[in-house]
Design a protein around this motif. Sequence first.
Motif, PDB file in Angstrom:
ATOM      1  N   GLU A   1       0.845  -1.192   0.000  1.00  0.00           N
ATOM      2  CA  GLU A   1       0.000   0.000   0.000  1.00  0.00           C
ATOM      3  C   GLU A   1       0.885   1.249   0.000  1.00  0.00           C
ATOM      4  N   SER A   2       0.755   2.034  -1.035  1.00  0.00           N
ATOM      5  CA  SER A   2       1.680   3.148  -1.255  1.00  0.00           C
ATOM      6  C   SER A   2       1.724   4.126  -0.094  1.00  0.00           C
TER       7      SER A   2
ATOM      8  N   TRP B   1      -4.778  13.980   4.022  1.00  0.00           N
ATOM      9  CA  TRP B   1      -4.570  13.966   2.575  1.00  0.00           C
ATOM     10  C   TRP B   1      -3.758  12.757   2.128  1.00  0.00           C
ATOM     11  N   MET B   2      -2.895  12.239   2.995  1.00  0.00           N
ATOM     12  CA  MET B   2      -2.186  11.005   2.666  1.00  0.00           C
ATOM     13  C   MET B   2      -3.167   9.833   2.552  1.00  0.00           C
ATOM     14  N   SER B   3      -4.284   9.897   3.260  1.00  0.00           N
ATOM     15  CA  SER B   3      -5.327   8.871   3.151  1.00  0.00           C
ATOM     16  C   SER B   3      -6.288   9.162   2.002  1.00  0.00           C
ATOM     17  N   PHE B   4      -6.542  10.432   1.758  1.00  0.00           N
ATOM     18  CA  PHE B   4      -7.487  10.837   0.710  1.00  0.00           C
ATOM     19  C   PHE B   4      -7.017  10.393  -0.670  1.00  0.00           C
ATOM     20  N   ILE B   5      -5.735  10.531  -0.947  1.00  0.00           N
ATOM     21  CA  ILE B   5      -5.233  10.213  -2.289  1.00  0.00           C
ATOM     22  C   ILE B   5      -5.479   8.751  -2.655  1.00  0.00           C
ATOM     23  N   PRO B   6      -5.065   7.778  -1.839  1.00  0.00           N
ATOM     24  CA  PRO B   6      -5.346   6.395  -2.237  1.00  0.00           C
ATOM     25  C   PRO B   6      -6.825   6.033  -2.190  1.00  0.00           C
TER      26      PRO B   6
ATOM     27  N   TYR C   1      -6.298   7.351  -6.244  1.00  0.00           N
ATOM     28  CA  TYR C   1      -5.506   6.207  -6.693  1.00  0.00           C
ATOM     29  C   TYR C   1      -6.399   4.999  -6.978  1.00  0.00           C
ATOM     30  N   SER C   2      -7.432   4.815  -6.177  1.00  0.00           N
ATOM     31  CA  SER C   2      -8.321   3.660  -6.338  1.00  0.00           C
ATOM     32  C   SER C   2      -9.014   3.643  -7.701  1.00  0.00           C
TER      33      SER C   2
ATOM     34  N   VAL D   1       3.447  12.637  -8.360  1.00  0.00           N
ATOM     35  CA  VAL D   1       3.386  11.453  -9.219  1.00  0.00           C
ATOM     36  C   VAL D   1       1.956  11.186  -9.687  1.00  0.00           C
ATOM     37  N   VAL D   2       1.018  11.112  -8.765  1.00  0.00           N
ATOM     38  CA  VAL D   2      -0.354  10.740  -9.137  1.00  0.00           C
ATOM     39  C   VAL D   2      -0.964  11.772 -10.084  1.00  0.00           C
TER      40      VAL D   2
END
Length: 223
Positions: A66-67, A98-103, A107-108, A169-170
Amino acid sequence: MGFTVYGAAGSGSVPVEAVLTLVGAPHRVVEAATWEGEAERDKVAGANPMRQIPALITPEGETITESAAILLWLTERFPEAGLAPPPGDPRRGQFLRWMSFIPASIYSMYWVRDEPGRLVGDDATAQATVLERTADRIAHCWSVMEAQVTPGRFLMGEDLTVLDLYVAVVSRWRPLRSRFHAVAPRMGEVVRRVDALPDLQAFWAERFPFEGDYAGPFVMSPP
């Protein structure tokens, strides 16, 4: 012994590789472009039963997947690099948010976009609709984040964090940087700055060079 990263150029392993590069940690990459089919996914199966990248094998032999989890773990492994607000820092809550929001929110979407037939079968029209709607969803999520962050030089203020590397990156993935800059112009200034970090120039050129519309119609700001 160093780290082993299961990943691929241009993929979600790139921010992990960027951190290891910045902190000077020895590592090797097992290249596995999992979106290209079963043979590539099989390369990762021994490290991650989900057959997804990234996966990190630590020098002690522990496997982390998990990134976002890998990035957060690396900030704890290398605290001297200062790549995360520490516990008790007033920025910590928003950083973790925000580290949780992105994946979770952005990302999902790429599991669907990589192979839309997973959900809608072989119907070409349905697949095109999935791609259009997920692109709209991604752009909307970036706009939501844009409206609620207050960047300084970087997203959390004046200091580079793994969040900046993650977003840099994303945001290069489809619907590409041109749309990202349109919906998130203040964040766009930050990611241009991350793109231009002197310590990562050789790394970006090797692992995720700009091509075509990745950069959008903008000139990058100086680091």
